[in-house]
Enzyme design. Structure first.
Site, short mmCIF file in Angstrom:
data_model
loop_
_atom_site.label_atom_id
_atom_site.label_comp_id
_atom_site.label_asym_id
_atom_site.label_seq_id
_atom_site.Cartn_x
_atom_site.Cartn_y
_atom_site.Cartn_z
N ASP A 252 -52.84 51.84 -62.30
CA ASP A 252 -52.79 53.30 -62.35
C ASP A 252 -52.38 53.65 -60.98
O ASP A 252 -51.75 52.92 -60.04
CB ASP A 252 -54.42 53.42 -62.11
CG ASP A 252 -54.70 53.29 -60.23
OD1 ASP A 252 -55.05 52.17 -60.02
OD2 ASP A 252 -54.37 54.17 -59.85
N ASP B 59 -63.49 53.99 -60.58
CA ASP B 59 -63.60 53.30 -59.46
C ASP B 59 -64.75 53.20 -58.83
O ASP B 59 -65.63 54.06 -59.09
CB ASP B 59 -62.46 53.73 -58.42
CG ASP B 59 -62.10 52.40 -57.37
OD1 ASP B 59 -61.18 52.52 -56.50
OD2 ASP B 59 -62.83 51.24 -57.51
C1 NEZ Z 1 -59.15 57.79 -59.70
C2 NEZ Z 1 -58.79 56.50 -59.12
C3 NEZ Z 1 -57.77 56.24 -58.09
C4 NEZ Z 1 -57.44 55.28 -57.48
C5 NEZ Z 1 -58.02 54.04 -57.93
C6 NEZ Z 1 -57.57 52.68 -57.10
C7 NEZ Z 1 -57.90 52.62 -55.86
C8 NEZ Z 1 -57.47 51.40 -55.04
C9 NEZ Z 1 -56.28 51.16 -54.73
N1 NEZ Z 1 -55.10 51.90 -54.69
C10 NEZ Z 1 -54.14 51.19 -53.93
N2 NEZ Z 1 -54.59 50.12 -53.94
C11 NEZ Z 1 -56.00 49.94 -53.89
C12 NEZ Z 1 -56.77 49.05 -53.58
C13 NEZ Z 1 -57.92 49.08 -53.98
C14 NEZ Z 1 -59.27 48.19 -53.72
O1 NEZ Z 1 -58.95 47.02 -53.40
N3 NEZ Z 1 -60.35 48.31 -54.63
C15 NEZ Z 1 -60.68 49.46 -54.91
N4 NEZ Z 1 -62.08 49.57 -55.29
N5 NEZ Z 1 -59.83 50.54 -55.33
C16 NEZ Z 1 -58.55 50.36 -54.81
C17 NEZ Z 1 -59.15 54.17 -58.62
C18 NEZ Z 1 -59.47 55.20 -59.42
#
Ligand code: NEZ
Length: 381
Positions: free
Chosen positions: A275, A97
């Site tokens: 994920d 991410d």
């Molecule tokens: C290691 C890892 C853990 C979690 C994630 C995803 C984390 C995650 C979200 N988790 C729940 N809802 C989410 C929304 C977003 C979002 O809008 N943008 C981003 N960049 N990440 C999100 C990515 C990598």
């Protein structure tokens, strides 16, 4: 590996069944079969699991966490040690991410500006700036196969004006992320950068975000801004308006989702990648996912139950240990409880994904969805 001309990143849409899609993503570290569940490996480890165990369950890709790794041990140190794949002995695909989401949920003294997010580490209070450029630089240092743009995810419910402002900032950051990704030669290394669709729970803004991102040259697209506490029907409604206006021949990743039911319903609405910390975190808290629903092993009703979680399963954690024993381990807080229940839960999630992929290939996804939900409802007899 570095001097070989890398095969470019690619996605093949192999079959559709309704809006459900069966595909394959080719990365420099192997093929990812979609729909795919991607176990979360936050601090360069899928907690309580060996990498080979995670692979043997059928995972083609795991997640690394840019925010955590940039603070400890730092991206520069991981790069010096050969990159994240070598560092954690995971030779398959890795998705990271951008870190913005984690900064907003974990860091202290955060300050958002056009430039990026400045914050202090939740470990030692050291000051950091996460800009679109710095996020891509960190993901490049980690050697991530699938990278995310820096975006702004806001909590729901929110005013339309607030949603629109965050969506437009994310679109400007999408462009800056792409510029930096190409400057660092990402495409030539066979790496991918995904744009992230925002727009909150507003259908018009969701469509606008997806269409404007779709005009930009990304290798794939994430649906962000969901799984932030909104009701399931709001999340599903947003997918119904968003996936139809996303590029057909690019992968779609619904961030942070989800429970087995969320995944089944989101595959039915055109999502390819998932994920969630659920299977690993729940495993550490005594909760087991099975074909027939969830089993909370803290509950005293399991204290003398000699049955395994599921004697027909392939996974040793699911087949070779009684519920009574698992209940004991959970009650006395033994480390083996987290190991066995994490193993069981990841095994179940991959079992579910394999069933989904097979059903789409056979054109029987709708039957599979109904039968699976009936089994869950049957509960754990
Ligand atoms: C290691 C890892 C853990 C979690 C994630 C995803 C984390 C995650 C979200 N988790 C729940 N809802 C989410 C929304 C977003 C979002 O809008 N943008 C981003 N960049 N990440 C999100 C990515 C990598």
């Amino acid at each position: 590996m570095s001097d070989q001309a890398q095969k470019p990143f690619s996605f093949k849409l192999l079959k559709t069944d309704g809006a459900a899609r069966r595909g394959e993503i080719t990365t420099p570290h192997g093929v990812v079969r979609t729909p795919a569940f991607m176990p979360v490996g936050t601090q360069a480890t899928v907690k309580a699991m060996y990498p080979q165990q995670v692979r043997d369950l059928g995972a083609d890709v795991i997640l690394g966490n840019t925010y955590h790794l940039m603070l400890r041990p730092t991206a520069e140190r991981v790069a010096k040690l050969g990159g994240l794949h070598h560092f954690m002995n995971w030779p398959h695909a890795i998705l990271t991410d951008s870190g913005g989401f984690q900064v907003m949920s974990l860091a202290q003294l955060r300050k958002m500006s056009e430039e990026g997010v400045s914050f202090r580490s939740h470990h030692d209070g050291s000051k950091h700036m996460m800009s679109p450029e710095r996020s891509i630089e960190i993901q490049g240092l980690l050697g991530s196969d699938i990278q995310m743009q820096l975006d702004q995810c806001i909590a729901l419910p929110a005013e339309r004006s607030e949603i629109e402002e965050a969506m437009n900032l994310s679109l400007r950051w999408a462009d800056r992320s792409r510029t930096q990704f190409e400057k660092m030669g990402g495409p030539g290394k066979g790496q991918a950068l995904y744009g992230i669709v925002q727009g909150g729970d507003n259908p018009e803004l969701r469509v606008e975000s997806a269409q404007r991102l779709g005009e930009m040259p990304f290798e794939g697209y994430s649906v962000g801004g969901l799984a932030v506490g909104e009701p399931q029907e709001v999340m599903l409604r947003m997918l119904e308006v968003t996936t139809p206006v996303m590029p057909v021949h690019k992968p779609r990743y619904l961030m942070g989702v989800g429970t087995p039911e969320d995944i089944l319903e989101s595959v039915a609405r055109g999502i390819d990648q998932f994920d969630c910390v659920m299977p690993t975190r729940a495993g550490r808290h005594g909760l087991a996912y099975t074909r027939f629903g969830k089993v909370n092993l803290k509950n005293a009703r399991h204290a003398e139950d000699p049955r395994p979680l599921d004697e027909e399963a392939d996974c040793p954690a699911t087949r070779d240990y009684s519920r009574a024993y698992l209940h004991h381990l959970v009650r006395v807080n033994e480390g083996l409880a987290a190991m066995l229940l994490t193993w069981n839960n990841l095994a179940y999630y991959q079992f579910l994904m394999q069933g989904i992929r097979d059903a789409i290939e056979a054109g029987t996804f709708e039957d599979f969805r109904q039968k699976t939900k009936e089994d869950w409802a049957r509960g754990d007899l």
